[in-house]
Design a protein around this motif. Structure first.
Motif, PDB file in Angstrom:
ATOM      1  N   ASP A 119     -31.405   4.656  -3.224  1.00 14.70           N
ATOM      2  CA  ASP A 119     -32.096   4.289  -1.987  1.00 14.70           C
ATOM      3  C   ASP A 119     -32.289   2.773  -1.902  1.00 14.70           C
ATOM      4  O   ASP A 119     -32.112   2.169  -0.832  1.00 14.70           O
ATOM      5  CB  ASP A 119     -33.452   4.990  -1.931  1.00 14.70           C
ATOM      6  N   SER A 120     -32.609   2.140  -3.031  1.00 13.70           N
ATOM      7  CA  SER A 120     -32.840   0.687  -3.031  1.00 13.70           C
ATOM      8  C   SER A 120     -31.569  -0.087  -2.709  1.00 13.70           C
ATOM      9  O   SER A 120     -31.613  -1.140  -2.070  1.00 13.70           O
ATOM     10  CB  SER A 120     -33.388   0.242  -4.386  1.00 13.70           C
ATOM     11  N   LEU A 121     -30.414   0.439  -3.170  1.00 13.12           N
ATOM     12  CA  LEU A 121     -29.163  -0.257  -2.896  1.00 13.12           C
ATOM     13  C   LEU A 121     -28.844  -0.240  -1.412  1.00 13.12           C
ATOM     14  O   LEU A 121     -28.350  -1.238  -0.859  1.00 13.12           O
ATOM     15  CB  LEU A 121     -28.018   0.364  -3.688  1.00 13.12           C
ATOM     16  N   TYR A 122     -29.086   0.871  -0.753  1.00 16.31           N
ATOM     17  CA  TYR A 122     -28.875   0.929   0.690  1.00 16.31           C
ATOM     18  C   TYR A 122     -29.759  -0.097   1.402  1.00 16.31           C
ATOM     19  O   TYR A 122     -29.306  -0.830   2.293  1.00 16.31           O
ATOM     20  CB  TYR A 122     -29.194   2.335   1.213  1.00 16.31           C
ATOM     21  N   ARG A 123     -31.014  -0.132   1.014  1.00 15.34           N
ATOM     22  CA  ARG A 123     -31.965  -0.980   1.740  1.00 15.34           C
ATOM     23  C   ARG A 123     -31.801  -2.461   1.400  1.00 15.34           C
ATOM     24  O   ARG A 123     -31.932  -3.318   2.282  1.00 15.34           O
ATOM     25  CB  ARG A 123     -33.394  -0.511   1.449  1.00 15.34           C
ATOM     26  N   ARG A 124     -31.507  -2.784   0.150  1.00 15.00           N
ATOM     27  CA  ARG A 124     -31.408  -4.195  -0.232  1.00 15.00           C
ATOM     28  C   ARG A 124     -30.033  -4.799   0.049  1.00 15.00           C
ATOM     29  O   ARG A 124     -29.935  -5.977   0.403  1.00 15.00           O
ATOM     30  CB  ARG A 124     -31.750  -4.365  -1.708  1.00 15.00           C
ATOM     31  N   LEU A 125     -28.973  -4.006  -0.099  1.00 13.84           N
ATOM     32  CA  LEU A 125     -27.626  -4.535   0.101  1.00 13.84           C
ATOM     33  C   LEU A 125     -27.087  -4.260   1.501  1.00 13.84           C
ATOM     34  O   LEU A 125     -26.504  -5.147   2.133  1.00 13.84           O
ATOM     35  CB  LEU A 125     -26.667  -3.966  -0.936  1.00 13.84           C
ATOM     36  N   LEU A 126     -27.255  -3.041   1.983  1.00 12.93           N
ATOM     37  CA  LEU A 126     -26.720  -2.689   3.307  1.00 12.93           C
ATOM     38  C   LEU A 126     -27.749  -2.856   4.410  1.00 12.93           C
ATOM     39  O   LEU A 126     -27.426  -2.718   5.593  1.00 12.93           O
ATOM     40  CB  LEU A 126     -26.189  -1.257   3.294  1.00 12.93           C
ATOM     41  N   ARG A 127     -29.006  -3.090   4.003  1.00 16.55           N
ATOM     42  CA  ARG A 127     -30.097  -3.375   4.948  1.00 16.55           C
ATOM     43  C   ARG A 127     -30.315  -2.231   5.943  1.00 16.55           C
ATOM     44  O   ARG A 127     -30.517  -2.458   7.146  1.00 16.55           O
ATOM     45  CB  ARG A 127     -29.835  -4.691   5.687  1.00 16.55           C
ATOM     46  N   ARG A 128     -30.274  -1.014   5.415  1.00 12.85           N
ATOM     47  CA  ARG A 128     -30.536   0.166   6.236  1.00 12.85           C
ATOM     48  C   ARG A 128     -30.948   1.326   5.349  1.00 12.85           C
ATOM     49  O   ARG A 128     -30.700   1.312   4.129  1.00 12.85           O
ATOM     50  CB  ARG A 128     -29.299   0.548   7.045  1.00 12.85           C
ATOM     51  N   PRO A 129     -31.555   2.359   5.920  1.00  8.59           N
ATOM     52  CA  PRO A 129     -31.853   3.570   5.131  1.00  8.59           C
ATOM     53  C   PRO A 129     -30.555   4.284   4.776  1.00  8.59           C
ATOM     54  O   PRO A 129     -29.541   4.142   5.466  1.00  8.59           O
ATOM     55  CB  PRO A 129     -32.720   4.418   6.064  1.00  8.59           C
ATOM     56  N   PRO A 130     -30.544   5.063   3.713  1.00  9.78           N
ATOM     57  CA  PRO A 130     -29.314   5.789   3.351  1.00  9.78           C
ATOM     58  C   PRO A 130     -29.002   6.878   4.359  1.00  9.78           C
ATOM     59  O   PRO A 130     -29.902   7.506   4.928  1.00  9.78           O
ATOM     60  CB  PRO A 130     -29.634   6.367   1.978  1.00  9.78           C
ATOM     61  N   ASP A 131     -27.718   7.087   4.633  1.00  7.51           N
ATOM     62  CA  ASP A 131     -27.300   8.257   5.413  1.00  7.51           C
ATOM     63  C   ASP A 131     -27.172   9.430   4.458  1.00  7.51           C
ATOM     64  O   ASP A 131     -26.929   9.246   3.249  1.00  7.51           O
ATOM     65  CB  ASP A 131     -25.985   7.979   6.120  1.00  7.51           C
ATOM     66  N   ALA A 132     -27.316  10.614   4.967  1.00 14.20           N
ATOM     67  CA  ALA A 132     -27.384  11.806   4.107  1.00 14.20           C
ATOM     68  C   ALA A 132     -26.107  11.991   3.296  1.00 14.20           C
ATOM     69  O   ALA A 132     -26.158  12.258   2.087  1.00 14.20           O
ATOM     70  CB  ALA A 132     -27.662  13.046   4.957  1.00 14.20           C
ATOM     71  N   GLY A 133     -24.944  11.812   3.950  1.00 12.41           N
ATOM     72  CA  GLY A 133     -23.691  12.035   3.244  1.00 12.41           C
ATOM     73  C   GLY A 133     -23.463  11.014   2.148  1.00 12.41           C
ATOM     74  O   GLY A 133     -23.043  11.366   1.026  1.00 12.41           O
ATOM     75  N   GLY A 134     -23.717   9.739   2.445  1.00 10.05           N
ATOM     76  CA  GLY A 134     -23.523   8.700   1.449  1.00 10.05           C
ATOM     77  C   GLY A 134     -24.488   8.842   0.291  1.00 10.05           C
ATOM     78  O   GLY A 134     -24.111   8.676  -0.884  1.00 10.05           O
ATOM     79  N   TYR A 135     -25.735   9.177   0.599  1.00 13.77           N
ATOM     80  CA  TYR A 135     -26.748   9.346  -0.449  1.00 13.77           C
ATOM     81  C   TYR A 135     -26.338  10.473  -1.394  1.00 13.77           C
ATOM     82  O   TYR A 135     -26.425  10.343  -2.621  1.00 13.77           O
ATOM     83  CB  TYR A 135     -28.093   9.651   0.197  1.00 13.77           C
TER      84      TYR A 135
END
Length: 467
Positions: A369-385
């Motif tokens: 979850d932190s990688l989505y928010r810190r690197l991609l600057r968004r919440p994780p999508d269900a499939g990617g998570y």
């Protein structure tokens, strides 16, 4: 200005009075319109009169009328207006002016020194020195050049002199020629850049009757010292006729910025890469590099892999990923690694795989979850998570997951788009965007991608107008 109708432009100056002819001949020869071996009473002489009228924005009749006589007697700069006038019949150059008036030279460094050899007795000498310094500052406000007065061997010598004073261009007594200056090296040899003021004039502080404003004339002459020629554009500092605007106008600014485009590019790297104004010594160092056969790519890499920029990257990673300021030992370690060639994205992965970051997110799902928010600057999508969680369950390390994010199409595409916006001040075109994204996904160091942008012809050309 449209030329008024008049006599046949190809006839000679047969009707000119002896005094008018002498006045015209002296003026045209002095200011580069007519060489010594071409008679005034010729088609070429008439063409020379028309050329001088065009410079003064008069009707180009070729006749020595009252307006033209006024121009021939007007106080002005002694620098020739024209170089390389062509004979309309032969196509050969009509001018034989000294080599120092050839256009196109530029100072190959950024810190330019000047020495005031003497000053006028006409008014307070401390004030004269201040006016000379202020005249240089008018040009320093337009291009990234640093002017320093010195008592040692200078780039530019400034002096007041009368009549013949050893440079092949004697002054003419009170009125008409006020001063002259020489282009940068290699033109002019030991005189390159020097500025001379006619001591037979009455010099004063301010434009008013009774004398000539030293500041006004100095701003104009120093434009020549930097490589600018005369212009016929009205209300420009480099118009030859006194007085001129003491603040360089649009025409002057465009000209001097084109001459010093490499200086502007180097100064822009301080602004756009390091986020600060240039320091005098540093700018001088990099400009000299550019003029000693270092390529823009080599200079740009010098900035991107410098200890200063590497420290900026490391500091940003501490705040962005660890939510704190760096400790001195850690900052020094990462700054040294980045300056030694470590790619920014490799440093990101190392931070994300560190024990400190693991302590912030001990659980795998929180880490993802932190990688989505810190690197991609968004919440994780269900499939990617779900994909990354399954990969970690299957044994993929945190290092590999972090690297997968940093080399992902989404992250690399966003980073490439940021480079277009930050350095080119525009949105990317699709082909270029795809190309840079692909190179980043293949592992191109972020600093090398930035080098490609700031060394690009587009950026080098654009910063001239952004300065």
């Amino acid at each position: 200005m449209t030329a008024r109708s008049g006599p046949d432009p190809n006839r000679s100056l047969v009707g000119a009075s002896a005094s008018d002819a002498k006045l015209a001949e002296n003026y045209l020869r002095a200011f580069g319109y007519l060489p010594e071996d071409v008679p005034l009473q010729s088609d070429s002489g008439r063409a020379a009169v028309r050329a001088s009228q065009a410079m003064a924005l008069l009707a180009t009749t070729g006749d020595i009328d009252e307006a033209t006589r006024t121009v021939f007697e007007q106080p002005r700069c002694g620098f020739p207006d024209r170089q390389g006038v062509e004979d309309p019949r032969s196509g050969k150059s009509l001018t034989s002016v000294a080599e120092f008036v050839a256009f196109g030279t530029v100072w190959d460094h950024a810190v330019i020194t000047y020495r005031i050899n003497n000053l006028s007795p006409d008014f307070d000498q401390n004030r004269q020195r201040a006016l000379i310094r202020a005249a240089w500052e008018r040009w320093a406000a337009v291009v990234p050049l640093v002017f320093q007065e010195t008592t040692g061997a200078p780039d530019i010598e400034i002096r007041f002199a009368r009549g013949s004073h050893g440079d092949g261009s004697p002054f003419d007594g009170p009125g008409n020629i006020l001063a002259h200056a020489f282009f940068p090296p290699p033109n002019g040899g030991s005189l390159a850049g020097d500025a001379h003021f006619d001591e037979d004039e009455q010099w004063q502080d301010g434009v008013r009757p009774g004398g000539f404003d030293l500041f006004n004339v100095a701003v104009h002459e120093f434009g020549h010292s930097l490589g600018l020629n005369h212009t016929s554009v009205p209300n420009s500092t480099m118009n030859p006729f006194y007085p001129v605007p003491s603040t360089p106008a649009a025409d002057d600014r465009e000209g001097v910025r084109q001459i010093y485009r490499r200086h502007i590019w180097a100064a822009s790297l301080y602004r756009d890469v390091l986020g600060r104004r240039f320091d005098d010594g540093g700018l001088d160092f990099w400009v000299r590099k550019l003029f000693s056969n270092s390529s823009p790519e080599q200079v740009a890499r010098g900035f991107l892999y410098s200890l200063e920029n590497s420290g900026r990257i490391a500091t940003d990673l501490y705040f962005t990923l660890l939510d704190r300021a760096p400790e001195p030992a850690g900052l020094d370690h990462w700054r040294t690694q980045l300056a030694g060639g470590l790619g920014r994205q490799s440093a990101i992965v190392a931070f994300l795989d560190s024990a400190e970051y693991r302590g912030k997110y001990p659980a795998d799902d929180a880490f993802i979850d932190s990688l989505y928010r810190r690197l991609l600057r968004r919440p994780p999508d269900a499939g990617g998570y779900r994909y990354w969680k399954d990969m970690m369950k299957g044994g993929m390390s945190r290092y590999e997951v972090a690297r997968g994010f940093v080399l992902s199409d989404e992250y690399c595409r966003a980073y490439a788009r940021g480079l277009y916006r930050n350095y080119l001040r525009r949105e990317p075109e699709q082909a270029g965007w795809d190309g840079w994204t692909g190179r980043l996904k293949a592992g191109l160091n972020h600093q090398d991608a930035e080098t490609g942008f700031v060394a690009s012809p587009e950026y080098q050309n654009a910063v001239v107008s952004w300065w």
